[in-house]
Design a protein around this motif. Structure first.
Motif, mmCIF file in Angstrom:
data_model
loop_
_atom_site.group_PDB
_atom_site.id
_atom_site.type_symbol
_atom_site.label_atom_id
_atom_site.label_comp_id
_atom_site.label_asym_id
_atom_site.label_seq_id
_atom_site.Cartn_x
_atom_site.Cartn_y
_atom_site.Cartn_z
ATOM 1 N N THR A 5 8.121 -38.561 -47.189
ATOM 2 C CA THR A 5 7.602 -37.257 -47.857
ATOM 3 C C THR A 5 6.142 -36.873 -47.468
ATOM 4 N N SER A 41 4.214 -28.869 -52.666
ATOM 5 C CA SER A 41 5.296 -29.157 -51.577
ATOM 6 C C SER A 41 5.386 -30.522 -51.092
ATOM 7 N N LEU A 44 8.710 -32.321 -50.023
ATOM 8 C CA LEU A 44 9.321 -32.006 -48.433
ATOM 9 C C LEU A 44 9.170 -33.258 -47.573
ATOM 10 N N MET A 45 10.168 -33.307 -46.705
ATOM 11 C CA MET A 45 10.114 -34.765 -45.820
ATOM 12 C C MET A 45 9.385 -34.033 -44.752
ATOM 13 N N ARG A 47 9.288 -34.981 -41.549
ATOM 14 C CA ARG A 47 9.906 -34.746 -40.145
ATOM 15 C C ARG A 47 10.555 -33.325 -40.292
ATOM 16 N N GLU A 48 10.732 -32.530 -41.483
ATOM 17 C CA GLU A 48 11.540 -31.251 -41.644
ATOM 18 C C GLU A 48 10.361 -30.230 -41.693
ATOM 19 N N ILE A 49 9.175 -30.525 -41.846
ATOM 20 C CA ILE A 49 8.025 -29.475 -41.784
ATOM 21 C C ILE A 49 7.796 -28.787 -40.523
ATOM 22 N N THR A 50 7.807 -27.565 -40.391
ATOM 23 C CA THR A 50 7.745 -26.821 -39.112
ATOM 24 C C THR A 50 6.551 -26.037 -38.933
ATOM 25 N N ASN A 53 6.798 -23.287 -41.563
ATOM 26 C CA ASN A 53 6.103 -23.514 -42.852
ATOM 27 C C ASN A 53 5.005 -23.479 -43.090
#
Length: 239
Positions: A5, A41, A44-45, A47-50, A53
């Motif tokens: 996370t 935040s 949030l994982m 690996r999924e943060i772009t 975001n």
């Protein structure tokens, strides 16, 4: 904060030797920003943060471009560290542009009339007047002034100032002449500790705490547009 996370990444970074090697001022700034990110935040994982975001976070701060850009800078440092430590696979800040900062002319330079107005509100013997004099007559930086005390005053009539560079490195100390006006201010202040300026609890001010307190003193004098750094500019203008 489970493994993977954003909260776990932030906690690991704040506890790392790399973070500990930063200057106290930089640490304080990054810690404040990252704690806010963690609160908003942290679940949030990573690996999924772009980049989308990150861009959204930047745009929320669009009204204060410098704050938005500093937010990007700190997040980029966080993810860069995470990649080195194997806690992140990518840096989503890469490719997100900084905002343009409007030219405002920088910090306001105090005029002579404004100096007199401040002095009229804050007389000799007050912490407000002492802070002002240390900044004006030594050209002191916001991070230098709270650390100064009687032990920095030499027998020859100079103030010996130990300055810090980036990453906590120390620059050679500088000795700045104590002019008669500054000497009068320092002699009028009752000093009970190792610093001229202390909080109401008898403790030295932190850099952030001093900045906030000086803001109050300026507001009390009817000078909301004035700042510590503006006094440094006033020194240059007078010279």
């Amino acid at each position: 904060d489970g493994p993977g996370t954003l909260g776990h990444l932030i906690n690991a970074y704040l506890a790392s030797p790399d973070f500990g090697a930063l200057s106290p001022v930089t640490q304080g700034t990054r810690r404040r920003v990252l704690r806010k990110v963690h609160s908003a935040s942290g679940d949030l994982m990573v690996r999924e943060i772009t980049s989308a975001n990150v861009k959204a976070g930047r745009d929320v701060r669009r009204e204060t471009p410098s704050e938005a850009n500093n937010h990007l800078k700190i997040l980029s440092a966080l993810f860069a560290w995470g990649i080195e430590e194997g806690l992140a696979a990518h840096n989503p800040v890469v490719g997100v542009k900084k905002l343009k900062i409007p030219r405002t002319g920088g910090y306001h330079t105090w005029t002579v009339d404004e100096c007199l107005q401040y002095e009229a509100r804050h007389p000799l013997g007050t912490k407000a007047r002492t802070a002002y004099a240390l900044a004006l007559y030594l050209g002191g930086r916001r991070q230098d002034i709270p650390r100064l005390g009687p032990q920095h005053r030499t027998r020859e009539g100079y103030m010996r100032i130990q300055r810090q560079k980036k990453r906590g490195q120390q620059a050679p100390p500088q000795e700045v002449w104590i002019c008669p006006l500054l000497s009068e201010v320092l002699d009028a202040l009752p000093v009970t500790g190792l610093t001229y300026l202390q909080t109401e609890y008898g403790k030295p001010f932190s850099v952030a705490g001093f900045g906030g307190k000086f803001r109050e003193w300026c507001d009390q004098a009817g000078l909301p547009h004035c700042s510590v750094h503006g006094l440094r500019k006033a020194v240059a203008a007078r010279m």
